[in-house]
Design a protein around this motif. Structure first.
Motif, PDB file in Angstrom:
ATOM      1  N   THR A 186      41.163  36.250  44.039  1.00 19.29           N
ATOM      2  CA  THR A 186      40.641  36.162  42.499  1.00 19.29           C
ATOM      3  C   THR A 186      39.969  37.240  42.304  1.00 19.29           C
ATOM      4  N   LEU A 199      45.642  36.216  35.475  1.00 22.89           N
ATOM      5  CA  LEU A 199      44.978  35.013  35.288  1.00 22.89           C
ATOM      6  C   LEU A 199      45.979  33.718  35.444  1.00 22.89           C
ATOM      7  N   ARG A 241      37.927  35.985  39.080  1.00 28.87           N
ATOM      8  CA  ARG A 241      38.749  34.899  38.430  1.00 28.87           C
ATOM      9  C   ARG A 241      38.697  33.217  39.131  1.00 28.87           C
ATOM     10  N   GLN A 259      33.773  39.119  36.308  1.00 26.99           N
ATOM     11  CA  GLN A 259      35.332  39.566  36.221  1.00 26.99           C
ATOM     12  C   GLN A 259      36.159  38.860  37.313  1.00 26.99           C
ATOM     13  N   LYS A 267      37.411  30.598  36.775  1.00 29.93           N
ATOM     14  CA  LYS A 267      38.336  30.746  35.791  1.00 29.93           C
ATOM     15  C   LYS A 267      39.488  29.773  36.094  1.00 29.93           C
TER      16      LYS A 267
END
Length: 162
Positions: A137, A146, A41, A39, A44
């Motif tokens: 993050t 995000l 980020r 989870q 990502k």
């Protein structure tokens, strides 16, 4: 309960950006790599900024080194409840100054307010290098989507990361 940092920093002599977190989450300590919680980020954001997919720890290390990015955490050991930054006490810090001296670090980013506060308290007096605080993050930072994180972290692209 006392916890110890069990992840080696990622860097080489050509690294010129340093991203510092506070202390690895339980999932990161278990996986023995930075931002390992699914989870979080962090990865990502880089996948979006660079339009790529980072599957394995080896992919992530290679990406960081290719783009001259070093990653570590401020804390070497501390008392912490789970992964909660707000519970951190009895801090011992990593030797960030030695890493800086072994590299070409020009700019230091901290991942979230806790990393920034810890850096300012323990590391800045030694390095005299200011950090730039980016929004965390962590999934605990629910105020940032995000998309909003990507916009904030886009600042890294002001550096030549090729």
């Amino acid at each position: 309960m006392k916890q110890y940092h069990n992840i080696q920093p990622v860097y080489n002599k050509d690294s010129y950006l340093l991203i510092l977190g506070s202390f690895p989450s339980v999932k990161s300590r278990e996986g023995q790599f930075f931002y390992h919680h699914p989870q979080n980020r962090f990865w990502k954001i880089f996948e979006q900024l660079f339009d790529l997919k980072l599957q394995t720890i080896e992919d992530k290390k290679a990406f960081l080194l290719k783009h001259h990015i070093a990653v570590w955490d401020v804390i070497a050991s501390c008392d912490i409840v789970g992964s909660s930054d707000s519970s951190i006490e009895n801090v011992l810090v990593n030797d960030i100054n030695s890493l800086i001296e072994e590299t070409s670090i020009e700019t230091i980013y901290t991942n979230g307010k806790k990393a920034h506060q810890l850096y300012q308290k323990y590391i800045f007096p030694v390095t005299q290098k200011e950090d730039i605080c980016l929004p965390s993050t962590s999934p605990a930072n629910a105020t940032y989507s995000l998309e909003k994180l990507i916009e904030s972290w886009r600042l890294l692209l002001n550096h030549d990361l090729s």
